[in-house]
Design a protein around this motif. Structure first.
Motif, mmCIF file in Angstrom:
data_model
loop_
_atom_site.group_PDB
_atom_site.id
_atom_site.type_symbol
_atom_site.label_atom_id
_atom_site.label_comp_id
_atom_site.label_asym_id
_atom_site.label_seq_id
_atom_site.Cartn_x
_atom_site.Cartn_y
_atom_site.Cartn_z
ATOM 1 N N UNK A 142 -0.556 4.074 -15.303
ATOM 2 C CA UNK A 142 -0.875 2.990 -16.103
ATOM 3 C C UNK A 142 -2.084 3.386 -17.375
ATOM 4 N N UNK A 143 -3.055 4.216 -16.692
ATOM 5 C CA UNK A 143 -4.025 4.565 -17.639
ATOM 6 C C UNK A 143 -3.428 5.211 -18.913
ATOM 7 N N UNK A 144 -2.267 6.167 -18.826
ATOM 8 C CA UNK A 144 -1.801 6.897 -19.970
ATOM 9 C C UNK A 144 -1.162 5.627 -20.675
ATOM 10 N N UNK A 145 -0.453 4.853 -20.251
ATOM 11 C CA UNK A 145 0.063 3.902 -20.869
ATOM 12 C C UNK A 145 -0.902 3.067 -21.806
ATOM 13 N N UNK A 146 -1.961 2.707 -21.103
ATOM 14 C CA UNK A 146 -2.964 1.786 -21.687
ATOM 15 C C UNK A 146 -3.806 2.864 -22.591
ATOM 16 N N UNK A 147 -3.737 4.013 -22.795
ATOM 17 C CA UNK A 147 -4.547 4.687 -23.508
ATOM 18 C C UNK A 147 -6.008 4.843 -22.984
ATOM 19 N N UNK A 148 -6.256 4.771 -21.777
ATOM 20 C CA UNK A 148 -7.703 4.648 -21.063
ATOM 21 C C UNK A 148 -7.663 5.796 -20.014
ATOM 22 N N UNK A 149 -8.998 6.078 -19.647
ATOM 23 C CA UNK A 149 -9.006 7.278 -18.783
ATOM 24 C C UNK A 149 -8.843 6.597 -17.542
ATOM 25 N N UNK A 150 -8.605 7.192 -16.473
ATOM 26 C CA UNK A 150 -8.289 6.828 -15.166
ATOM 27 C C UNK A 150 -9.747 5.768 -14.548
ATOM 28 N N UNK A 151 -10.827 6.376 -15.111
ATOM 29 C CA UNK A 151 -12.047 5.939 -14.630
ATOM 30 C C UNK A 151 -12.043 4.490 -15.325
ATOM 31 N N UNK A 152 -11.899 4.368 -16.755
ATOM 32 C CA UNK A 152 -12.077 3.190 -17.323
ATOM 33 C C UNK A 152 -11.256 2.148 -16.684
ATOM 34 N N UNK A 153 -9.841 2.548 -16.304
ATOM 35 C CA UNK A 153 -8.895 1.650 -15.889
ATOM 36 C C UNK A 153 -9.435 1.092 -14.300
ATOM 37 N N UNK A 154 -10.004 2.015 -13.641
ATOM 38 C CA UNK A 154 -10.756 1.585 -12.246
ATOM 39 C C UNK A 154 -11.805 0.663 -12.624
ATOM 40 N N UNK A 155 -12.762 0.737 -13.550
ATOM 41 C CA UNK A 155 -13.645 -0.168 -13.795
ATOM 42 C C UNK A 155 -13.166 -1.331 -14.223
ATOM 43 N N UNK A 156 -11.880 -1.448 -15.142
ATOM 44 C CA UNK A 156 -11.413 -2.811 -15.548
ATOM 45 C C UNK A 156 -10.657 -3.667 -14.299
ATOM 46 N N UNK A 157 -10.120 -2.950 -13.599
ATOM 47 C CA UNK A 157 -9.395 -3.397 -12.460
ATOM 48 C C UNK A 157 -10.586 -4.124 -11.526
ATOM 49 N N UNK A 158 -11.770 -3.532 -11.267
ATOM 50 C CA UNK A 158 -12.850 -4.127 -10.363
ATOM 51 C C UNK A 158 -13.183 -5.439 -11.351
ATOM 52 N N UNK A 159 -13.632 -5.114 -12.774
ATOM 53 C CA UNK A 159 -14.254 -6.434 -13.482
ATOM 54 C C UNK A 159 -13.049 -7.499 -13.480
ATOM 55 N N UNK A 160 -11.938 -7.153 -13.456
ATOM 56 C CA UNK A 160 -11.132 -8.310 -13.561
ATOM 57 C C UNK A 160 -10.551 -8.831 -12.035
ATOM 58 N N UNK A 161 -11.015 -8.040 -10.828
ATOM 59 C CA UNK A 161 -10.846 -8.695 -9.588
ATOM 60 C C UNK A 161 -9.066 -8.475 -9.612
ATOM 61 N N UNK A 214 1.683 0.242 -9.623
ATOM 62 C CA UNK A 214 0.178 0.440 -9.419
ATOM 63 C C UNK A 214 -0.277 1.934 -9.300
ATOM 64 N N UNK A 215 0.586 2.890 -10.303
ATOM 65 C CA UNK A 215 0.261 4.089 -10.346
ATOM 66 C C UNK A 215 -0.723 4.017 -11.354
ATOM 67 N N UNK A 216 -1.871 4.383 -10.889
ATOM 68 C CA UNK A 216 -3.101 4.296 -11.938
ATOM 69 C C UNK A 216 -3.225 5.317 -12.958
ATOM 70 N N UNK A 217 -2.530 6.489 -12.627
ATOM 71 C CA UNK A 217 -2.712 7.452 -13.710
ATOM 72 C C UNK A 217 -1.547 7.113 -14.724
#
Ligand SMILES: Nc1ncnc2c1ncn2[C@@H]1O[C@H](COP(=O)(O)OP(=O)(O)OP(=O)(O)O)[C@@H](O)[C@H]1O
Ligand SMILES: [Mg+2]
Length: 460
Positions: A436-455, A431-434
């Motif tokens: 994870x975001x790098x791996x997924x090719x997303x910004x940390x902000x976008x990752x946060x919104x996905x985490x929220x959206x998917x619960x 759960x290291x978001x930084x």
């Protein structure tokens, strides 16, 4: 390393008291300066820090109690011994409450005073050491060994070992999780400064407004919240090493101040006007290309030259896959503690060797840690690894993540794949978001919104 002599300021309005003191202390190897009243003492203290002050109480202009107040306000690490002819319990108690180390009444036996000075200096060393230790613990310093035998790892280690004993500034460059912090600790512990503090500051995790005061300290009243004087890391690390992590994120406003410190060894606390000195070796780390950052105007070129006398480049794990079995063994041993370490099934090791490791050693450590927890017996199988779905692992014979049971090409929607993939990546990097975001090719902000959206939560 050459050490500055211990400095003592002796303050008394009677020269007859000061002269013999100067002589005896000088013979003991201390650097001694004198002041003939409280005001002169404060003036001297504004330009030079002292390790210890011998302070008379009754003096013209400003008395000793006031000087003591000033010292404990501005120079927390300076010890004070009151020397007074006044045999007044009330004053003595007041001085001790204000933070004096001792209250000695005149006349005194010089050997008693020398013994007292020795104990006060020991006490001071202990306080400074404790402060440094607390910082060290707060940063989660690890004492773990550096594992590896691949050619590129050994070349890196060889360079690090040659640079470690010097005072050269070192820049460690490498992707996230490649071991930058571990190498910084390694450099310090292989240097003559190893008994002195190793302090670290992550330049990206601290708001710009606080960074300068964290580094260089501040004077009382320098800004609204500055209720008392605070020493910065540069001062606390005196004699040791300061590790500036993610230096590429250091605010442009702070960079010239660090440059000046590197050039002259001098700095000023925020809101202060005196130049202070500290002897600190700087090790920095960055996972960004700082040359690109200088071209983009985000990092000063002159500072880059100063911090980068030696560059230690850390290889990505995918470029040192030979080390994977050793590292796995190391992490499994660490997990087992005193017990018997779990072992890795051949197929599972094969999968680890095929995987790309965008989160490098940290990702491997997390995958192994998690697998060791999840595995039912003493063996770790492919199913326990829960590697994220990536094109690489998937293309290798579909041996990808099986714990979630989702395979690409099966009858499920893209949305479901996305949820599973995001969850898998997060889990595999602890759960290291930084990362994870790098791996997924997303910004940390976008990752946060996905985490929220998917619960998504860590427990799921
Ligand atoms: N050669 C190694 N041998 C054993 N463990 C290692 C090695 N290199 C790194 N590690 C471990 O991997 C983890 C990540 O290392 P570290 O925190 O030093 O990486 P980093 O490059 O600073 O990461 P980040 O970019 O996220 O700050 C740590 O737990 C560390 O102990
Ligand atoms: Mg790090």
């Amino acid at each position: 390393m050459a050490k500055q002599p211990i400095s003592i300021l002796a303050v008394d309005d009677e020269e007859a008291n000061l002269d013999p003191l100067m002589r005896v202390l000088g013979l003991e190897g201390y650097y001694v300066q004198t002041a003939s009243d409280g005001l002169e003492a404060i003036n001297v203290l504004q330009t030079l820090p002292f390790d210890l002050i011998l302070l008379d109480i009754r003096m013209p202009r400003v008395d000793g109690v006031e000087v003591l107040r000033y010292v404990k306000d501005q120079h927390l690490d300076t010890e004070v011994i009151m020397l007074s002819a006044v045999q007044d319990v009330k004053t003595a108690v007041e001085c001790m409450k204000l933070g004096a180390y001792y209250y000695l009444t005149k006349p005194y036996v010089i050997d008693d005073l020398l013994g007292l000075i020795g104990r006060a200096l020991d006490w001071k060393r202990m306080i400074v050491h404790n402060k440094a230790l607390k910082r060290q613990l707060a940063y989660g310093q690890s004492s773990s060994k550096m594992i590896g035998k691949s050619k590129c790892f050994l070349e890196m280690l060889d360079l690090a070992l040659r640079a470690a004993p010097t005072d050269a500034s070192i820049l460690i460059q490498g992707g996230s999780g490649t071991g930058k912090e571990l190498v910084a600790e390694f450099l310090h512990s292989n240097s003559p400064r190893k008994e002195q503090p190793f302090l670290a500051l992550n330049c990206s995790s601290i708001p710009e407004a606080l960074l300068e005061s964290e580094l260089f300290g501040h004077e009382k009243g320098a800004f609204t919240d500055a209720k008392s004087m605070k020493e910065g890391l540069v001062e606390m690390a005196n004699g040791g090493t300061l590790f500036l992590d993610e230096i590429g994120d250091m605010a442009l406003t702070v960079q010239p101040k660090l440059l000046r410190f590197l050039q002259t060894g001098e700095f000023r606390r925020v809101g202060g006007n005196k130049n202070l000195r500290s002897d600190v070796r700087i090790i920095s780390a960055s996972n960004k290309d700082l040359r690109q950052a200088t071209i983009a105007g985000r990092f000063r070129e002159d500072l880059l030259y100063r911090i980068n006398v030696v560059t230690v480049l850390l290889p990505s794990l995918r470029d040192r896959k030979d080390d994977i079995p050793l590292l796995v063994e190391h992490f499994l041993k660490g997990h087992a503690g005193q017990g018997e370490p779990k072992r890795l099934d051949g197929k599972a090791l094969e999968l680890l060797m095929k995987y790309d490791w965008p989160g490098n050693i940290r990702e491997l450590e997390n995958v192994i840690e998690r697998a060791a927890v999840l595995s039912q017996d003493n063996m770790i199988y492919v199913d326990d690894l829960a590697l994220p779905l990536t094109p690489r692992t998937l293309s290798e014979g579909g041996s990808g993540p099986s714990r979630g049971g989702i395979l690409v090409g099966s009858a499920i929607s893209l949305d479901e794949i996305e949820v599973a993939h995001v969850r898998g990546v997060l889990q595999s990097v602890g759960w290291n978001k930084k990362t994870a975001a790098e791996i997924l090719g997303l910004s940390v902000k976008t990752l946060y919104s996905k985490i929220q959206a998917y619960g998504l939560t860590e427990a799921k």
